[in-house]
Design a protein around this motif. Structure first.
Motif, PDB file in Angstrom:
ATOM      1  N   SER A  58       0.868  -1.275  -0.077  1.00 51.87           N
ATOM      2  CA  SER A  58      -0.001   0.064   0.031  1.00 51.87           C
ATOM      3  C   SER A  58       0.778   1.163   0.070  1.00 51.87           C
ATOM      4  O   SER A  58       0.288   2.340  -0.537  1.00 51.87           O
ATOM      5  CB  SER A  58      -0.758   0.015   1.048  1.00 51.87           C
ATOM      6  N   ARG A  82      -6.957  -4.093  -6.516  1.00 51.56           N
ATOM      7  CA  ARG A  82      -6.745  -2.359  -5.976  1.00 51.56           C
ATOM      8  C   ARG A  82      -7.667  -1.789  -4.961  1.00 51.56           C
ATOM      9  O   ARG A  82      -8.907  -2.383  -4.998  1.00 51.56           O
ATOM     10  CB  ARG A  82      -6.569  -1.589  -7.264  1.00 51.56           C
ATOM     11  N   LEU A  84      -8.398   2.029  -3.090  1.00 53.13           N
ATOM     12  CA  LEU A  84      -8.238   3.384  -2.797  1.00 53.13           C
ATOM     13  C   LEU A  84      -8.771   3.988  -1.411  1.00 53.13           C
ATOM     14  O   LEU A  84      -9.782   3.486  -0.979  1.00 53.13           O
ATOM     15  CB  LEU A  84      -9.278   3.950  -3.913  1.00 53.13           C
ATOM     16  N   GLN A  95      -4.351   5.418  -4.720  1.00 52.17           N
ATOM     17  CA  GLN A  95      -4.705   4.197  -5.026  1.00 52.17           C
ATOM     18  C   GLN A  95      -3.384   3.238  -4.604  1.00 52.17           C
ATOM     19  O   GLN A  95      -2.248   3.536  -4.924  1.00 52.17           O
ATOM     20  CB  GLN A  95      -5.188   4.012  -6.336  1.00 52.17           C
ATOM     21  N   GLU A  97      -2.116  -0.944  -5.238  1.00 44.79           N
ATOM     22  CA  GLU A  97      -2.303  -2.432  -5.562  1.00 44.79           C
ATOM     23  C   GLU A  97      -2.113  -3.357  -4.442  1.00 44.79           C
ATOM     24  O   GLU A  97      -1.478  -3.183  -3.542  1.00 44.79           O
ATOM     25  CB  GLU A  97      -1.001  -2.820  -6.624  1.00 44.79           C
TER      26      GLU A  97
END
Length: 210
Positions: A58, A82, A84, A95, A97
């Motif tokens: 993150s 993903r 956010l 954002q 992954e």
């Protein structure tokens, strides 16, 4: 509480950073990451393995990481690829992954943890309605780096934020991409954060043949 440098009490007051290593904390290397993962798996620490993996992926500040809720990471019965979040410091969205290793460790932890979508992924041990504190997160990282033979003075919560960002920068030289991933508003902040210097610039230039 603050003191004036003119107060008599300050004459014998020890500086808060006396004897401590201050400044930018080191990112972890790939070898160190795997050493910590091995330790966590051996000790069967499901929560801490999930937290460690997610912290690296993150690249979030500790204050944002500990406040993640299950619904931020889960869609239906699956861990998102993903996610956010809105950064507490800047109020801006960022954002990130969630790679296969992190999804696997998160799935294992959340299966054990249970709870509703609005529950914290990593709740406080004292009150599950509240998130783990940033202080608890910092203490955990101190324990992990010490467990694999590293000096805890050299590493901290920002080591987790910097680790993957530093790897991406070394592999690509793409500061703009790293800026976006870290959620920095100015690229100058990214330069300072990564510790980019003249030597880095020259190495990138030497790799480029025309």
């Amino acid at each position: 509480m603050t003191y004036s440098h003119l107060d008599p009490a300050m004459h014998h007051r020890v500086a808060w950073n006396a004897g401590k290593t201050v400044g930018t904390k080191r990112p972890l290397t790939q070898k160190q990451i795997w050493a910590i993962r091995f330790f966590l798996d051996r000790e069967e620490r499901l929560r801490d393995r999930a937290l460690f993996d997610l912290a690296i992926d993150s690249k979030l500040r500790g204050c944002d990481l500990v406040k993640l809720k299950i619904g931020d990471l889960v869609a239906g019965s699956d861990i998102r690829n993903r996610a956010l979040v809105i950064q507490q410091k800047t109020g801006r969205p960022v954002q990130f992954e969630i790679t296969a290793d992190a999804r696997a460790s998160l799935a294992t932890w959340l299966l054990r943890r249970g709870g509703p979508a609005d529950g914290y992924v990593f709740p406080s041990r004292l009150d599950h309605r509240r998130p783990m504190s940033t202080r608890q997160y910092a203490r955990l990282l101190d324990e992990l780096v010490t467990a694999v033979g590293l000096r805890r003075e050299d590493y901290g919560t920002h080591s987790m934020r910097r680790t993957k960002a530093a790897m991406i920068y070394r592999a690509t030289g793409n500061l703009r991409a790293v800026q976006i991933l870290l959620g920095h508003t100015k690229i100058e902040n990214t330069v300072r954060y990564l510790g980019v210097d003249v030597e880095d610039a020259l190495l990138l230039a030497e790799r480029t043949e025309i």
